[in-house]
Write a protein that holds these residues in place. Structure first.
Motif, PDB file in Angstrom:
ATOM      1  N   TRP A 226       0.838  -1.199   0.000  1.00 41.42           N
ATOM      2  CA  TRP A 226       0.000   0.000   0.000  1.00 41.42           C
ATOM      3  C   TRP A 226       0.876   1.253   0.000  1.00 41.42           C
ATOM      4  CZ3 TRP A 226      -5.291   0.768  -0.189  1.00 41.42           C
ATOM      5  CH2 TRP A 226      -5.757   2.038   0.142  1.00 41.42           C
ATOM      6  N   GLN A 227       1.874   1.263   0.871  1.00 38.15           N
ATOM      7  CA  GLN A 227       2.778   2.407   0.914  1.00 38.15           C
ATOM      8  C   GLN A 227       3.569   2.558  -0.390  1.00 38.15           C
ATOM      9  OE1 GLN A 227       5.209   1.805   4.381  1.00 38.15           O
ATOM     10  NE2 GLN A 227       3.546   2.243   5.815  1.00 38.15           N
ATOM     11  N   ARG A 228       3.978   1.427  -0.966  1.00 32.59           N
ATOM     12  CA  ARG A 228       4.732   1.476  -2.217  1.00 32.59           C
ATOM     13  C   ARG A 228       3.903   2.063  -3.346  1.00 32.59           C
ATOM     14  NH1 ARG A 228       8.873  -1.900  -2.773  1.00 32.59           N
ATOM     15  NH2 ARG A 228       7.820  -3.435  -1.445  1.00 32.59           N
ATOM     16  N   VAL A 229       2.636   1.631  -3.446  1.00 33.99           N
ATOM     17  CA  VAL A 229       1.772   2.139  -4.508  1.00 33.99           C
ATOM     18  C   VAL A 229       1.433   3.606  -4.267  1.00 33.99           C
ATOM     19  CG1 VAL A 229      -0.478   1.871  -5.620  1.00 33.99           C
ATOM     20  CG2 VAL A 229       0.852  -0.140  -5.026  1.00 33.99           C
ATOM     21  N   GLN A 230       1.261   3.993  -3.000  1.00 36.66           N
ATOM     22  CA  GLN A 230       1.039   5.412  -2.698  1.00 36.66           C
ATOM     23  C   GLN A 230       2.210   6.264  -3.159  1.00 36.66           C
ATOM     24  OE1 GLN A 230       0.104   5.447   1.564  1.00 36.66           O
ATOM     25  NE2 GLN A 230      -1.918   6.256   1.063  1.00 36.66           N
ATOM     26  N   ARG A 231       3.428   5.734  -3.009  1.00 38.91           N
ATOM     27  CA  ARG A 231       4.618   6.504  -3.337  1.00 38.91           C
ATOM     28  C   ARG A 231       4.883   6.550  -4.834  1.00 38.91           C
ATOM     29  NH1 ARG A 231       9.640   4.512  -0.106  1.00 38.91           N
ATOM     30  NH2 ARG A 231       8.223   5.209   1.551  1.00 38.91           N
ATOM     31  N   TYR A 232       4.726   5.411  -5.506  1.00 36.95           N
ATOM     32  CA  TYR A 232       5.132   5.318  -6.909  1.00 36.95           C
ATOM     33  C   TYR A 232       3.962   5.250  -7.889  1.00 36.95           C
ATOM     34  CZ  TYR A 232       9.591   4.210  -4.725  1.00 36.95           C
ATOM     35  OH  TYR A 232      10.717   4.245  -3.947  1.00 36.95           O
ATOM     36  N   GLY A 233       2.733   5.132  -7.380  1.00 38.55           N
ATOM     37  CA  GLY A 233       1.579   5.076  -8.261  1.00 38.55           C
ATOM     38  C   GLY A 233       1.248   3.662  -8.680  1.00 38.55           C
ATOM     39  N   GLY A 234       0.120   3.528  -9.387  1.00 35.62           N
ATOM     40  CA  GLY A 234      -0.337   2.214  -9.829  1.00 35.62           C
ATOM     41  C   GLY A 234      -1.525   1.743  -9.023  1.00 35.62           C
ATOM     42  N   GLU A 235      -1.891   0.489  -9.246  1.00 35.42           N
ATOM     43  CA  GLU A 235      -3.041  -0.095  -8.559  1.00 35.42           C
ATOM     44  C   GLU A 235      -2.601  -1.267  -7.692  1.00 35.42           C
ATOM     45  OE1 GLU A 235      -6.605  -0.872 -10.888  1.00 35.42           O
ATOM     46  OE2 GLU A 235      -5.849   0.448 -12.458  1.00 35.42           O
ATOM     47  N   LEU A 236      -3.325  -1.465  -6.617  1.00 38.09           N
ATOM     48  CA  LEU A 236      -3.113  -2.595  -5.727  1.00 38.09           C
ATOM     49  C   LEU A 236      -4.413  -3.379  -5.641  1.00 38.09           C
ATOM     50  CD1 LEU A 236      -1.423  -4.175  -3.664  1.00 38.09           C
ATOM     51  CD2 LEU A 236      -2.209  -2.556  -1.914  1.00 38.09           C
ATOM     52  N   ALA A 237      -4.335  -4.672  -5.948  1.00 36.30           N
ATOM     53  CA  ALA A 237      -5.532  -5.515  -5.957  1.00 36.30           C
ATOM     54  C   ALA A 237      -5.457  -6.547  -4.842  1.00 36.30           C
ATOM     55  CB  ALA A 237      -5.686  -6.210  -7.305  1.00 36.30           C
ATOM     56  N   LEU A 238      -6.625  -6.913  -4.364  1.00 33.56           N
ATOM     57  CA  LEU A 238      -6.737  -7.916  -3.309  1.00 33.56           C
ATOM     58  C   LEU A 238      -7.857  -8.882  -3.657  1.00 33.56           C
ATOM     59  CD1 LEU A 238      -6.016  -8.968  -0.440  1.00 33.56           C
ATOM     60  CD2 LEU A 238      -7.723  -7.370   0.464  1.00 33.56           C
ATOM     61  N   VAL A 239      -7.567 -10.157  -3.533  1.00 37.87           N
ATOM     62  CA  VAL A 239      -8.569 -11.216  -3.709  1.00 37.87           C
ATOM     63  C   VAL A 239      -8.737 -11.921  -2.375  1.00 37.87           C
ATOM     64  CG1 VAL A 239      -9.159 -13.367  -4.900  1.00 37.87           C
ATOM     65  CG2 VAL A 239      -7.910 -11.558  -6.120  1.00 37.87           C
ATOM     66  N   ALA A 334     -11.088  -6.699  -5.134  1.00 37.36           N
ATOM     67  CA  ALA A 334     -11.107  -5.233  -5.062  1.00 37.36           C
ATOM     68  C   ALA A 334      -9.750  -4.718  -5.515  1.00 37.36           C
ATOM     69  CB  ALA A 334     -11.419  -4.746  -3.654  1.00 37.36           C
ATOM     70  N   SER A 335      -9.766  -3.579  -6.188  1.00 36.18           N
ATOM     71  CA  SER A 335      -8.526  -2.949  -6.628  1.00 36.18           C
ATOM     72  C   SER A 335      -8.658  -1.451  -6.436  1.00 36.18           C
ATOM     73  CB  SER A 335      -8.241  -3.271  -8.097  1.00 36.18           C
ATOM     74  OG  SER A 335      -7.023  -2.695  -8.520  1.00 36.18           O
ATOM     75  N   VAL A 336      -7.549  -0.804  -6.086  1.00 39.69           N
ATOM     76  CA  VAL A 336      -7.618   0.616  -5.763  1.00 39.69           C
ATOM     77  C   VAL A 336      -6.303   1.296  -6.123  1.00 39.69           C
ATOM     78  CG1 VAL A 336      -6.779   0.277  -3.412  1.00 39.69           C
ATOM     79  CG2 VAL A 336      -8.181   2.262  -3.921  1.00 39.69           C
ATOM     80  N   VAL A 348      -9.448  -3.951   2.139  1.00 36.48           N
ATOM     81  CA  VAL A 348      -9.848  -5.237   2.723  1.00 36.48           C
ATOM     82  C   VAL A 348     -11.369  -5.302   2.862  1.00 36.48           C
ATOM     83  CG1 VAL A 348      -9.642  -6.749   4.736  1.00 36.48           C
ATOM     84  CG2 VAL A 348      -7.642  -5.460   3.928  1.00 36.48           C
ATOM     85  N   GLU A 349     -11.979  -4.222   3.326  1.00 34.68           N
ATOM     86  CA  GLU A 349     -13.434  -4.210   3.480  1.00 34.68           C
ATOM     87  C   GLU A 349     -14.139  -4.364   2.138  1.00 34.68           C
ATOM     88  OE1 GLU A 349     -14.507  -0.682   5.523  1.00 34.68           O
ATOM     89  OE2 GLU A 349     -13.408  -1.205   7.371  1.00 34.68           O
ATOM     90  N   ALA A 350     -13.603  -3.729   1.098  1.00 33.65           N
ATOM     91  CA  ALA A 350     -14.217  -3.839  -0.223  1.00 33.65           C
ATOM     92  C   ALA A 350     -14.150  -5.269  -0.734  1.00 33.65           C
ATOM     93  CB  ALA A 350     -13.516  -2.892  -1.200  1.00 33.65           C
ATOM     94  N   ALA A 351     -13.005  -5.925  -0.551  1.00 32.42           N
ATOM     95  CA  ALA A 351     -12.884  -7.316  -0.993  1.00 32.42           C
ATOM     96  C   ALA A 351     -13.805  -8.223  -0.191  1.00 32.42           C
ATOM     97  CB  ALA A 351     -11.429  -7.766  -0.867  1.00 32.42           C
ATOM     98  N   ASP A 352     -13.923  -7.958   1.124  1.00 32.27           N
ATOM     99  CA  ASP A 352     -14.822  -8.765   1.957  1.00 32.27           C
ATOM    100  C   ASP A 352     -16.271  -8.605   1.505  1.00 32.27           C
ATOM    101  OD1 ASP A 352     -12.986 -10.002   3.591  1.00 32.27           O
ATOM    102  OD2 ASP A 352     -13.014  -8.420   5.114  1.00 32.27           O
TER     103      ASP A 352
END
Length: 387
Positions: A226-239, A334-336, A348-352
């Motif tokens: 999460w911190q890495r994507v905040q810093r460098y951009g992009g999307e983070l997905a969770l299944v 969920a991806s954000v 996590v809540e979105a994936a749940d």
């Protein structure tokens, strides 16, 4: 042993711990070396001039200041894995330079001194070498190099000087031999301890039943990504996925049967999710999660559906009262793009929520939550369904 850039995480962890230990304790050897140099001044004060002794102490102070600055630079900066070996060599080179100055300088100082001052000088020299023992002995070759650098010239003077001091040379050789043996044993003990510590750390992050990452590893990895994507951009997905109607299965086949089922699912998940940086974890019970850095919702949904099909292809017979013939899973995706006031808990809540939607829709399916929208207070309801 040198650790390459592509080395295993355990080897990199060993090297990092080793280098950090060196620099954490690096101040004391430099200060003790200067103390030994001052002690040598006291030994040789009656037979040498003040300018010579002042030059000797100045050289030792200069080397000590350089070593202290090196330690300070390391401790102030976050050193990447690919530079660890370079910093290890920096420390070893500084210690070897100290040894050369001690070995060559002490010979020049006592070459024409009486035998008593020579013997006292070798005692101080031995103390200066042993000052480096706790740190360098754990590195192996650098410590042996220090012994050779510091003791070669004094041994030559003892054996071939005027007058020769064979007894003192034998004593110094014995000290060097004993130090080398002790260094080898210390290094073996230290390396074994490092490997054991790394193995314990690895086991603390694994689920013992399935061999997947455990909840602790999942939480740490997700927060880091999460911190890495905040810093460098992009999307983070969770299944997030779990076994459909697992309680009837566990009641019918018993805990050994349930454990076997979870291990089969974990093996299937490892075959499906194998991209570097992705993580499959068991959250607890029959619930699992997959962290997919730099992955859009469509890609994560494809991974989740491939996993669903892989579990279905296992054709594990379900319990008679489960309402389905084979073991299946349901998954929420969920991806954000982390931004604004979003928290990792929102993902996590979105994936749940998507997982619960998959359950309500009939199970054995994948439901994808839409991308987060910062204009609303929470993630919208899941809308994309695949089965």
């Amino acid at each position: 042993m040198r650790v390459a850039a592509g080395a295993a995480p355990g080897a990199r962890a060993n090297l990092r711990r080793q280098v950090v230990d060196l620099y954490r304790r690096g101040t004391l050897p430099a200060l003790l070396s200067v103390s030994c140099a001052i002690g040598l001044m006291g030994v040789l004060w009656p037979v040498l001039s003040a300018p010579v002794l002042t030059a000797w102490l100045s050289m030792q102070l200069l080397i000590a200041v350089g070593r202290l600055r090196l330690v300070g630079r390391f401790n102030r900066h976050r050193v990447s894995d690919d530079r660890l070996w370079r910093w290890r060599n920096y420390y070893a080179s500084a210690a070897l330079t100290t040894g050369l100055v001690w070995g060559g300088g002490s010979v020049l100082l006592v070459m024409n001194a009486p035998a008593v001052q020579q013997v006292l000088t070798w005692v101080v020299l031995s103390a200066a070498v042993l000052v480096e023992f706790p740190a360098l002995a754990r590195l192996g070759r650098p410590f042996f190099g220090l012994l050779v650098a510091a003791l070669a010239a004094p041994l030559g003077l003892m054996l071939f000087g005027s007058p020769p001091l064979p007894d003192a040379a034998a004593a110094l050789l014995l000290l060097a031999f004993a130090s080398a043996l002790a260094g080898m044993e210390l290094r073996r003990t230290y390396v074994d301890g490092l490997q054991l510590e790394v193995e314990f750390a690895r086991l603390a992050r694994l689920d013992q039943l399935t061999g997947l990452a455990n909840r602790r590893c999942f939480d740490e990895t997700l927060a880091g990504e999460w911190q890495r994507v905040q810093r460098y951009g992009g999307e983070l997905a969770l299944v997030v996925f779990d076994v459909d109607e697992f309680k009837p299965y566990n009641d019918h086949f018993g805990h050994p049967g349930g454990d076997s089922c979870l291990r089969r699912l974990a093996a299937a998940a490892r075959e499906v999710v194998h991209r570097h940086g992705d993580l499959v974890a068991r959250l607890g019970g029959e619930e699992f999660a997959v962290v997919l850095p730099q992955t859009p919702a469509s890609g994560a949904a494809a991974v989740a559906d491939t996993l669903r099909q892989a579990v279905e292809n296992l054709k594990l017979p379900h319990a008679p009262g489960a309402g389905r013939e084979m073991v299946t899973i349901s998954a929420g995706v969920a991806s954000v793009r982390p931004s604004g006031e979003r928290r990792v808990e929102d993902l996590v809540e979105a994936a749940d929520r998507a997982l619960y939607a998959a359950k309500r829709a009939g199970r054995n399916r994948v439901v994808t939550a839409p991308l987060f929208d910062d204009s609303v207070s929470g993630p919208a309801a899941a809308v994309r369904v695949s089965a």
